[in-house]
Scaffold this motif. Structure first.
Motif, PDB file in Angstrom:
ATOM      1  N   THR A 138     -37.696 -57.865   6.868  1.00 40.06           N
ATOM      2  CA  THR A 138     -37.547 -57.227   5.310  1.00 40.06           C
ATOM      3  C   THR A 138     -38.012 -58.282   4.423  1.00 40.06           C
ATOM      4  N   GLN A 139     -38.263 -57.687   3.204  1.00 39.74           N
ATOM      5  CA  GLN A 139     -38.690 -58.756   2.067  1.00 39.74           C
ATOM      6  C   GLN A 139     -37.340 -59.125   1.360  1.00 39.74           C
ATOM      7  N   VAL A 140     -36.255 -58.933   1.807  1.00 38.14           N
ATOM      8  CA  VAL A 140     -35.044 -58.919   0.902  1.00 38.14           C
ATOM      9  C   VAL A 140     -34.560 -60.466   1.226  1.00 38.14           C
ATOM     10  N   ARG A 141     -34.275 -61.114   0.185  1.00 38.72           N
ATOM     11  CA  ARG A 141     -33.718 -62.562   0.190  1.00 38.72           C
ATOM     12  C   ARG A 141     -32.326 -62.402  -0.029  1.00 38.72           C
ATOM     13  N   VAL A 142     -31.844 -63.699   0.559  1.00 37.65           N
ATOM     14  CA  VAL A 142     -30.372 -63.803   0.315  1.00 37.65           C
ATOM     15  C   VAL A 142     -30.227 -65.654   0.376  1.00 37.65           C
ATOM     16  N   THR A 143     -29.477 -65.811  -0.666  1.00 38.00           N
ATOM     17  CA  THR A 143     -29.084 -67.248  -0.882  1.00 38.00           C
ATOM     18  C   THR A 143     -27.546 -67.620  -1.016  1.00 38.00           C
ATOM     19  N   ASN A 144     -26.932 -68.512  -0.552  1.00 38.35           N
ATOM     20  CA  ASN A 144     -25.773 -69.059  -0.927  1.00 38.35           C
ATOM     21  C   ASN A 144     -25.922 -70.273  -1.711  1.00 38.35           C
ATOM     22  N   LEU A 145     -25.492 -70.269  -3.079  1.00 35.49           N
ATOM     23  CA  LEU A 145     -25.345 -71.335  -3.848  1.00 35.49           C
ATOM     24  C   LEU A 145     -24.025 -72.011  -3.836  1.00 35.49           C
ATOM     25  N   GLU A 146     -23.983 -73.162  -3.833  1.00 32.21           N
ATOM     26  CA  GLU A 146     -22.805 -73.876  -3.177  1.00 32.21           C
ATOM     27  C   GLU A 146     -22.677 -75.113  -4.432  1.00 32.21           C
ATOM     28  N   PRO A 147     -22.109 -74.841  -5.478  1.00 35.28           N
ATOM     29  CA  PRO A 147     -21.900 -76.006  -6.591  1.00 35.28           C
ATOM     30  C   PRO A 147     -20.539 -76.855  -5.789  1.00 35.28           C
ATOM     31  N   GLY A 148     -20.761 -77.955  -6.940  1.00 36.06           N
ATOM     32  CA  GLY A 148     -19.577 -78.997  -6.585  1.00 36.06           C
ATOM     33  C   GLY A 148     -18.798 -78.675  -7.893  1.00 36.06           C
ATOM     34  N   ASN A 149     -18.498 -79.984  -8.403  1.00 35.98           N
ATOM     35  CA  ASN A 149     -17.632 -79.853  -9.723  1.00 35.98           C
ATOM     36  C   ASN A 149     -18.294 -79.388 -11.056  1.00 35.98           C
ATOM     37  N   VAL A 150     -17.878 -78.565 -11.761  1.00 33.48           N
ATOM     38  CA  VAL A 150     -18.514 -77.937 -12.872  1.00 33.48           C
ATOM     39  C   VAL A 150     -17.637 -77.959 -14.066  1.00 33.48           C
ATOM     40  N   ALA A 151     -18.014 -78.374 -14.860  1.00 35.99           N
ATOM     41  CA  ALA A 151     -17.141 -78.232 -16.352  1.00 35.99           C
ATOM     42  C   ALA A 151     -17.545 -77.126 -17.148  1.00 35.99           C
ATOM     43  N   GLY A 152     -16.997 -76.791 -18.164  1.00 39.60           N
ATOM     44  CA  GLY A 152     -17.503 -75.960 -19.198  1.00 39.60           C
ATOM     45  C   GLY A 152     -17.312 -74.435 -18.622  1.00 39.60           C
ATOM     46  N   THR A 153     -16.604 -74.094 -17.879  1.00 39.36           N
ATOM     47  CA  THR A 153     -16.073 -72.836 -17.269  1.00 39.36           C
ATOM     48  C   THR A 153     -14.467 -72.403 -17.504  1.00 39.36           C
ATOM     49  N   GLU A 154     -14.133 -71.425 -16.945  1.00 38.19           N
ATOM     50  CA  GLU A 154     -12.714 -71.188 -16.780  1.00 38.19           C
ATOM     51  C   GLU A 154     -12.209 -71.408 -15.493  1.00 38.19           C
ATOM     52  N   PHE A 155     -12.818 -72.005 -14.774  1.00 41.37           N
ATOM     53  CA  PHE A 155     -12.343 -72.057 -13.359  1.00 41.37           C
ATOM     54  C   PHE A 155     -11.139 -72.771 -13.041  1.00 41.37           C
ATOM     55  N   SER A 156     -10.998 -74.199 -13.680  1.00 41.93           N
ATOM     56  CA  SER A 156      -9.874 -74.831 -13.471  1.00 41.93           C
ATOM     57  C   SER A 156      -8.743 -74.117 -14.419  1.00 41.93           C
ATOM     58  N   ASN A 157      -9.156 -73.610 -15.410  1.00 43.13           N
ATOM     59  CA  ASN A 157      -7.816 -72.784 -16.437  1.00 43.13           C
ATOM     60  C   ASN A 157      -7.291 -71.850 -15.562  1.00 43.13           C
ATOM     61  N   VAL A 158      -8.018 -71.138 -15.007  1.00 36.82           N
ATOM     62  CA  VAL A 158      -7.575 -70.037 -13.969  1.00 36.82           C
ATOM     63  C   VAL A 158      -6.820 -70.713 -12.883  1.00 36.82           C
ATOM     64  N   ARG A 159      -7.220 -71.651 -12.060  1.00 39.87           N
ATOM     65  CA  ARG A 159      -6.674 -72.377 -11.170  1.00 39.87           C
ATOM     66  C   ARG A 159      -5.264 -72.740 -11.257  1.00 39.87           C
ATOM     67  N   TYR A 160      -5.136 -73.327 -12.521  1.00 39.10           N
ATOM     68  CA  TYR A 160      -3.675 -73.874 -12.998  1.00 39.10           C
ATOM     69  C   TYR A 160      -2.925 -72.669 -13.670  1.00 39.10           C
ATOM     70  N   HIS A 161      -3.523 -71.787 -13.770  1.00 39.81           N
ATOM     71  CA  HIS A 161      -2.648 -70.519 -14.210  1.00 39.81           C
ATOM     72  C   HIS A 161      -2.351 -70.849 -15.755  1.00 39.81           C
TER      73      HIS A 161
END
Length: 250
Positions: free
Chosen positions: A168-191
């Motif tokens: 098929t012509q359907v594409r799939v990608t897994n994007l795997e970032p490392g450390n990223v600031a400026g999001t809510e990721f760590s705020n959520v992680r540390y409740h």
């Protein structure tokens, strides 16, 4: 092009929505928080459709997709961006509720939404699924236990989708970032402990939500005959660590 983004109210998802609309695309922005979505819609206009969706409520997903208005029902790209990490305790001290919530969001929600959208892509022989994974899916670290395991699932699920979609012509990608600031990721992680969250990014130049948003945009606008299977990205300051040995008496 119509792009459905989960976790669109903040972080990577918000940046990507802004980039896509500026580039002339339409965005179906999905998130749990109606107020954040409405604020984004007020800025981006009619090209942005706000949709309240909690991906962990997997039963509701097929109906939400079926109820999309006519101009947005044709989904060209699905960006499975919604996800979270909770806690950094070692496994024997972790909160089981945190583990279950990560499983429900990072795995079950992603799978359910993919299942709802993929058949139409295959029928049209056109489409793109981008899963936002993490380097934690490949590289274990202390306190990563279930979060890393969920991202390892996302990595392998993405590769198996590629195998199933051969011809098929359907594409799939897994994007795997490392450390990223400026999001809510760590705020959520540390409740919600902002002080702990800030320390994660202290003392080095990390990546930002804008960086990852730009990478996602590049993937979406890449030529249709190219498939990026996996894309692992880190800030220059971050790299692989040596194996740890606990020596007796030390």
């Amino acid at each position: 092009m119509n792009v459905l983004i989960t976790g669109a109210s903040a972080g990577f998802g918000k940046v990507l929505a802004e980039r896509l609309v500026a580039g002339g695309h339409q965005v179906i922005g999905c998130a749990r928080r109606r107020d954040k979505l409405d604020a984004l819609a007020a800025t981006l206009g009619e090209a942005f459709l706000p949709v309240v969706m909690d991906v962990s409520d997997t039963v509701s997903i097929p109906q939400i997709i079926a109820d999309l208005p006519a101009g947005f029902q044709h989904i060209d790209v699905l960006v499975n961006n919604a996800g979270l990490a909770l806690g950094t305790e070692p496994a024997h001290e972790a909160d089981l509720n945190d583990w279950m919530r990560m499983l429900d969001t990072n795995i079950k929600g992603l799978v359910a939404l993919t299942h709802a959208v993929l058949p139409a892509m295959v029928a049209r022989d056109s489409g793109y699924i981008i899963n936002v994974g993490s380097i934690a899916g490949s590289w274990p670290y202390f306190g990563g236990n279930v979060y890393g395991a969920t991202k390892a699932f996302v990595k392998q699920f993405s590769l198996n989708l590629r195998a199933d979609l051969v011809g098929t012509q359907v594409r799939v990608t897994n994007l795997e970032p490392g450390n990223v600031a400026g999001t809510e990721f760590s705020n959520v992680r540390y409740h919600g402990d902002d002080e702990k969250a800030a320390k994660v990014y202290d003392g080095f130049k990390t990546m930002t939500g804008e960086d990852i948003g730009d990478i996602l945009l590049w993937l979406i606008e890449s030529p249709a005959h190219i498939n990026v299977n996996r894309l692992e990205v880190m800030p220059v300051a971050q790299t692989y660590n040596g194996l740890t040995i606990a020596k007796q008496g030390r």
